[in-house]
Design a protein around this motif. Sequence first.
Motif, mmCIF file in Angstrom:
data_model
loop_
_atom_site.group_PDB
_atom_site.id
_atom_site.type_symbol
_atom_site.label_atom_id
_atom_site.label_comp_id
_atom_site.label_asym_id
_atom_site.label_seq_id
_atom_site.Cartn_x
_atom_site.Cartn_y
_atom_site.Cartn_z
ATOM 1 N N GLU A 113 -7.274 20.927 -18.257
ATOM 2 C CA GLU A 113 -7.425 21.239 -16.838
ATOM 3 C C GLU A 113 -8.906 21.223 -16.500
ATOM 4 O OE1 GLU A 113 -5.013 21.638 -14.757
ATOM 5 O OE2 GLU A 113 -3.261 21.945 -16.061
ATOM 6 N N VAL A 123 -6.465 16.113 -4.581
ATOM 7 C CA VAL A 123 -7.516 15.176 -4.962
ATOM 8 C C VAL A 123 -8.157 14.597 -3.714
ATOM 9 C CG1 VAL A 123 -5.901 13.236 -5.139
ATOM 10 C CG2 VAL A 123 -8.073 13.133 -6.341
ATOM 11 N N TYR A 135 -0.815 8.303 -13.145
ATOM 12 C CA TYR A 135 -1.529 9.342 -12.399
ATOM 13 C C TYR A 135 -0.702 9.747 -11.190
ATOM 14 C CZ TYR A 135 -5.051 11.671 -9.531
ATOM 15 O OH TYR A 135 -5.718 12.579 -8.765
ATOM 16 N N LYS A 154 -12.067 20.201 -13.112
ATOM 17 C CA LYS A 154 -12.455 19.748 -11.780
ATOM 18 C C LYS A 154 -13.254 18.460 -11.909
ATOM 19 C CE LYS A 154 -12.342 21.944 -8.336
ATOM 20 N NZ LYS A 154 -11.407 21.971 -7.181
ATOM 21 N N SER A 184 -2.990 15.667 -10.549
ATOM 22 C CA SER A 184 -3.841 16.499 -9.704
ATOM 23 C C SER A 184 -2.962 17.213 -8.690
ATOM 24 C CB SER A 184 -4.896 15.661 -8.966
ATOM 25 O OG SER A 184 -5.814 15.083 -9.866
ATOM 26 N N GLY A 188 -1.013 12.423 -7.913
ATOM 27 C CA GLY A 188 -1.737 13.420 -7.128
ATOM 28 C C GLY A 188 -0.808 14.003 -6.083
ATOM 29 N N SER A 199 -11.942 17.618 -6.595
ATOM 30 C CA SER A 199 -10.548 17.434 -7.005
ATOM 31 C C SER A 199 -10.283 18.178 -8.306
ATOM 32 C CB SER A 199 -10.240 15.951 -7.211
ATOM 33 O OG SER A 199 -10.587 15.183 -6.085
ATOM 34 N N ASP A 200 -9.027 18.618 -8.463
ATOM 35 C CA ASP A 200 -8.626 19.143 -9.763
ATOM 36 C C ASP A 200 -8.018 18.002 -10.568
ATOM 37 O OD1 ASP A 200 -5.405 19.436 -9.749
ATOM 38 O OD2 ASP A 200 -6.204 19.836 -7.750
ATOM 39 N N ILE A 201 -8.092 18.104 -11.876
ATOM 40 C CA ILE A 201 -7.579 17.050 -12.748
ATOM 41 C C ILE A 201 -7.004 17.700 -14.000
ATOM 42 C CG2 ILE A 201 -9.827 16.714 -13.865
ATOM 43 C CD1 ILE A 201 -7.362 13.887 -13.107
#
Length: 715
Positions: free
Chosen positions: A304, A336, A385, A306, A333, A387, A310-312
Amino acid sequence: MTETPPQPRRKSHPVLIGFGSFFLAILLLILFWSWDWFVPLVNSRATAMLHRKTTIEHLHVALGRVTTVRVENLRIEQPKTFADEKNPFAEAKELAVSVDVWSYLWHRALHIPLIALTEPKADIQARKNGENNYTFTEDGKPAPQDEKSSDTTSTLPDITELRISDGAVHVRHDPLQADMQMGVETTPPDEKSRGTLRISGKGRYAQQPITARFVGGAVLSFVADKEPYPVDLFVQNGPTTATLKGNVVHPLTLAGAQLKLHFAGPDMSLLYPLTGVPIPRTPPYTISGMLNYAREHIVFKDFEGKMGTSDIGGTIEVNPHEKPLSVQANLRSKQVNLVDLGGFIGAKPNKTKAEEKAEAKSNTVLPDTPINIPKLNAVNAHVTYRGAHIENQRLPLDNIDAEFFVTDGAIDLKRLNFAVGQGTLASSATLKPDGKLFDTTARIDFARIDLSRIMQATADSKAQGIIGGHMTLKAKGNSIASLMAAGNGGLTLVLDQGGDITAILPNVLGLQLANAVLSALGLPSHTDIRCFIADMPLKNGIVSTNTLLLETGEARTLGKGTINFRTNKLDYALTTRSQGPTVASLPGAFHITGPIKSPTVLPGAEILGRAAAATGLGFVFPPLALLPTIQIGVGDKSLCSRAVQEVNNNPAAGIAPGALSHARGSTGKQSVSSAKTRPTGGKKSASPQSKKSGQKQMTPAEVRAAWDAKLKNKK
């Protein structure tokens, strides 16, 4: 006196003489013995075994149940290919090895209680041509591996302690652009552990300054593989920092790792030298997760962090045994910002001041960062991916769903989909390497996209409407800008019920250009857009116009011209006709020309020569071939469908129909003939050419001055 007869001489026993002589010899040998007599033999044997000159100055042996062999001033020279180096390959002030002789004699087990190195030094080097000085073979090349050879763990002796005092190692690895000095020492065993290994390093790695600190279990704990091996590592490579803490249950197989890995830095692309995995440019980031090794794969799981705003998170699995490197990534995310993903499409999310200045001077409006083909060839990847929510200052969308493969340098974008309300923006593409370029095929589909969701983050924006259509591209290039400059394909786009034109144009064109366009259109600033249709083919980097229609409640505007992505210039003309007597529209063309980044809006002389427009005029506009796209993209009851029908049923006289727009597959001549056969509704209108003949011709300077005065009064 009586003489004493002589006594017979006593003879020495030969056994006693021999024993005495042997005892004396042993005594003399002990008194005068020197183990240095064996130094030449040791030097000769060691030189032959290591394939480089090896010498010791003194040899000492302390015999006993545990026998200790100690050498002084050990020196190992460089191999022949590194003979020009000033420092030897290795040296040590003293090397001591203790061997449990009793254990070997009775149990045939080789037990070594201690190996001690005092002030050891090493100079380890590798060159770009593949040569290195740490391969101990006669020709300096790696020895062939024997598949039948037993596991090294089964042949290693039982060593209790490896002791290093004041060690120093110089490492120069040209392929990695590394040059470092390291200090090495150990701490002795205690009741809790077998001791620790401490390493500190400083120098350069991948052309960046590097500092590293490592505290781990003793080397022998790692080799023994009998208990968890503790790890505490800190690395700072340029502006990038990484920490790794925890332990490994089975260190030799790297299994059962319980390691927490933390990365932080200004740009993920800088991780490439450390990880071997190419990553596009990103904004500053900080990421933490668990590192493990399973099924010959290195797994960075449940991380986890940032990246920009955005968080990732997600899991990355790497197989380092495959060539090229194999990567499986499942990323996610919760929220994002699309700006943070700009590096993945060639943009630069964290531009330097120099890059910003260069970008300001450039006429290129599209990202021109080349795709790095050598880095793509370094990895085969499968990435997904998701988001959950995407937003930034311009494009707040609902979510993103992406999947792509990188195989032998080729990129296969299976999907890059955005949800926008009830609509979708779906993309797919393939990029196959062709020398330094990519042979590219791409498609984007717009289906019932709610414009208000796209524009909602813009202050005071009342933009709304439904967008539909598609875009195709086929080209060779190595960036988005170069692909468009050489591209073939086109764009078909429909905006239905577009809302307030003032809310849209400033956000699309910029405030200054939008105000100039609104003035040239002759439209009130708060006019509702009923329909906008663009059907524009792309050929060899130049966009031309099949159809361009903007219909409001008061007027229709049609356009023609080109957008040249090879020169990054516009050459476009728009003409407005009012549909009622309330709008003082300008019934001539005005032109948008110059660089795409900062074009000039300038009316034709015929606009300034007339005060008002004829009313009630339609246009010959036959885009019937676009109806299926309109119906699928925005719905079959759209105002654009009605606009197409109305325009085709009520063509105007006096306008050269083919000169402005025509349907795909039709020609200007066909449009003209259709205009002649269709009714005009009984209205008469002189042609623009006949009107123009009675006008006073204006010079370009007079046109510009009049237009500047008009815009000034408009403010």
